[in-house]
Design a protein around this motif. Structure first.
Motif, PDB file in Angstrom:
ATOM      1  N   TRP A  13      42.395  38.289  34.397  1.00  0.00           N
ATOM      2  CA  TRP A  13      42.944  38.677  35.693  1.00  0.00           C
ATOM      3  C   TRP A  13      44.435  39.007  35.583  1.00  0.00           C
ATOM      4  O   TRP A  13      44.904  39.945  36.197  1.00  0.00           O
ATOM      5  CB  TRP A  13      42.690  37.550  36.692  1.00  0.00           C
ATOM      6  N   THR A  72      42.979  46.613  50.886  1.00  0.00           N
ATOM      7  CA  THR A  72      42.890  45.469  49.969  1.00  0.00           C
ATOM      8  C   THR A  72      42.356  44.224  50.666  1.00  0.00           C
ATOM      9  O   THR A  72      41.993  43.258  49.997  1.00  0.00           O
ATOM     10  CB  THR A  72      44.262  45.156  49.347  1.00  0.00           C
ATOM     11  N   ARG A  76      37.285  44.661  46.901  1.00  0.00           N
ATOM     12  CA  ARG A  76      37.748  43.959  45.719  1.00  0.00           C
ATOM     13  C   ARG A  76      38.502  44.913  44.782  1.00  0.00           C
ATOM     14  O   ARG A  76      38.336  46.130  44.840  1.00  0.00           O
ATOM     15  CB  ARG A  76      36.560  43.326  44.978  1.00  0.00           C
ATOM     16  N   ARG A  78      38.177  45.505  41.588  1.00  0.00           N
ATOM     17  CA  ARG A  78      37.361  46.301  40.661  1.00  0.00           C
ATOM     18  C   ARG A  78      36.707  47.506  41.341  1.00  0.00           C
ATOM     19  O   ARG A  78      36.247  48.421  40.660  1.00  0.00           O
ATOM     20  CB  ARG A  78      36.309  45.424  39.988  1.00  0.00           C
ATOM     21  N   ALA A 126      46.512  41.100  44.820  1.00  0.00           N
ATOM     22  CA  ALA A 126      45.502  40.347  44.076  1.00  0.00           C
ATOM     23  C   ALA A 126      46.085  39.057  43.515  1.00  0.00           C
ATOM     24  O   ALA A 126      45.470  37.989  43.622  1.00  0.00           O
ATOM     25  CB  ALA A 126      44.934  41.210  42.944  1.00  0.00           C
ATOM     26  N   TRP A 130      44.667  35.490  44.458  1.00  0.00           N
ATOM     27  CA  TRP A 130      43.922  34.765  43.447  1.00  0.00           C
ATOM     28  C   TRP A 130      44.563  33.425  43.078  1.00  0.00           C
ATOM     29  O   TRP A 130      43.910  32.529  42.578  1.00  0.00           O
ATOM     30  CB  TRP A 130      43.786  35.616  42.186  1.00  0.00           C
ATOM     31  N   GLU A 191      35.200  39.109  38.659  1.00  0.00           N
ATOM     32  CA  GLU A 191      36.488  39.027  39.359  1.00  0.00           C
ATOM     33  C   GLU A 191      36.728  37.609  39.862  1.00  0.00           C
ATOM     34  O   GLU A 191      35.815  36.942  40.362  1.00  0.00           O
ATOM     35  CB  GLU A 191      36.530  40.020  40.521  1.00  0.00           C
ATOM     36  N   THR A 193      37.512  34.426  41.967  1.00  0.00           N
ATOM     37  CA  THR A 193      37.319  34.076  43.376  1.00  0.00           C
ATOM     38  C   THR A 193      38.654  33.702  43.983  1.00  0.00           C
ATOM     39  O   THR A 193      39.313  32.781  43.510  1.00  0.00           O
ATOM     40  CB  THR A 193      36.359  32.885  43.527  1.00  0.00           C
TER      41      THR A 193
END
Length: 407
Positions: A13, A72, A76, A78, A126, A130, A191, A193
């Motif tokens: 990531w 966003t 996701r 990806r 992200a 994350w 990806e 969580t």
């Protein structure tokens, strides 16, 4: 968590974040501006005309970012990132093939929206989603891509321009952007969580809640931060945009000036990593009001510098704020306004910064055409950063007690 364990456990990531921030370079001013001399010559543009085209295209991208940045919150990484990288590749190819001056407005819009705007926006949102307890580390690592791009691409492409036509190099940039797509898909096969989607008080903002975009717009802190958001975007962009002209008035070879970029980048990386560590330890409110103080020194030095060594000193100070500015503002939105609608809120901030990067080159280019030299302009810029620092100190000190509700 020790840094090596953090890097090992989150490598896919974090690497995806680094890759996205690196690929955003093709829409960043530090990259586009190395072609400024060739573009102005090819289309017979003055400094003011080229700055005006850049302003129009970038302003349009800022307006679209207000809407597109909210994607966003719904898709996701990806899914969204490959689409944006395809568009970035086409934008680079358009610069290589564009035959008319007015087409530059559309090309600059596409480059700024897909590169500076969405690609970097996807990466920092992200990381903020994350990671929570290690958000500072994650942002400082993922945004290394900005620094790597600043260090390698200008020097490499300026050297290549001595051998290859500048349009061909934009074709190469398009290819690199497209090659990033399979890498992103590989890295994000599974990806992460987002921790911030869990029902955890740590992800809440002021008053113990997730703020909406409308609520953020009506809150005083957002408006106290606006000058600070505009400043680096406008005037660091303007500095790199007019780097060829700056080298001329300082009697420094352009390649000699570009050779200073890696040193500037090293300083920004060190500042970025230090601010990421300090952010996790001390929190955003204690740090963010002071992040633009080095910028005051930087532009004062650029205004009066007479030797390459003094120009380098300016780069060192600018590198400090650039590093701080990479991590602290991105963490600021999550910490003060929560992560529930972070994409939409961060999109507003991104639009402000993109707008700043639009008006910076336009204003300074017009100033040059009107006879107001860059050195005089940079003295004014230094005063502006004194103002932004005072505004941040007032705004954050007023808002900080509201964070107690989410503690």
């Amino acid at each position: 968590m020790p840094i090596l364990a953090f890097l090992r456990d989150n490598a896919p990531w974090l690497t995806a974040g680094v890759l996205l921030t690196f690929l955003s370079s093709f829409g960043q001013t530090f990259f586009i501006s190395i072609f400024a001399g060739h573009i102005r010559e090819a289309f017979e543009l003055s400094h003011g005309q080229w700055g005006g085209i850049y302003t129009l295209g970038t302003t349009a991208s800022a307006l679209v970012m207000v809407w597109a940045g909210g994607l966003t919150d719904h898709f996701r990484v990806r899914v969204l990132a490959p689409i944006i990288l395809v568009l970035l590749g086409f934008a680079c190819l358009s610069m290589a093939l564009n035959p008319v001056w007015w087409g530059l407005i559309l090309v600059i819009f596409a480059l700024r929206f897909t590169g500076q705007g969405m690609t970097s926006h996807i990466a920092v949102v992200a990381m903020s989603r994350w990671f929570i307890a290690t958000r500072g580390k994650a942002l400082s690592v993922a945004t290394l891509g900005f620094a790597v791009g600043e260090a390698l691409l200008p020097l490499g492409f300026v050297a290549l321009m001595a051998i290859y036509d500048w349009r061909l190099l934009w074709g190469a940039a398009a290819l690199i952007a497209i090659l990033g797509i399979p890498l992103i898909l590989l890295l994000l096969r599974q990806e992460r969580t987002p921790q911030s989607w869990a029902q955890s008080d740590q992800s809440l903002g002021m008053e113990g809640r997730h703020w909406t975009r409308r609520q953020t717009l009506t809150h005083f802190l957002f408006w106290f931060m606006i000058p600070a958001l505009l400043g680096p975007a406008a005037f660091v962009t303007a500095f790199f945009f007019h780097q060829v002209h700056f080298a001329e008035i300082k009697a420094v070879e352009h390649v000699e000036l570009v050779a200073m970029f890696p040193i500037y980048t090293v300083v920004s990386i060190l500042a970025m990593m230090a601010s990421g560590w300090a952010l996790d330890r001390f929190g955003t409110p204690r740090l963010i009001p002071f992040m633009q103080i080095p910028m005051i020194a930087a532009f004062l030095i650029f205004a009066v510098a007479q030797t390459p060594l003094s120009v380098l000193a300016g780069f060192l100070f600018m590198g400090l704020t650039t590093g701080f500015n990479t991590t602290l503002p991105n963490a600021f939105w999550a910490e003060f306004y929560g992560t529930g609608r972070l994409g939409s809120i961060k999109a507003m901030a991104a639009a402000v910064m993109v707008f700043g990067s639009a008006i910076g080159p336009g204003i300074t280019g017009l100033g040059i055409d009107l006879g107001l030299g860059l050195e005089t302009q940079y003295m004014i810029v230094a005063i502006y950063f004194v103002f932004t620092t005072i505004m941040m100190m007032i705004g954050v000190s007023r808002a900080r007690p509201l964070l107690a509700f989410s503690a």
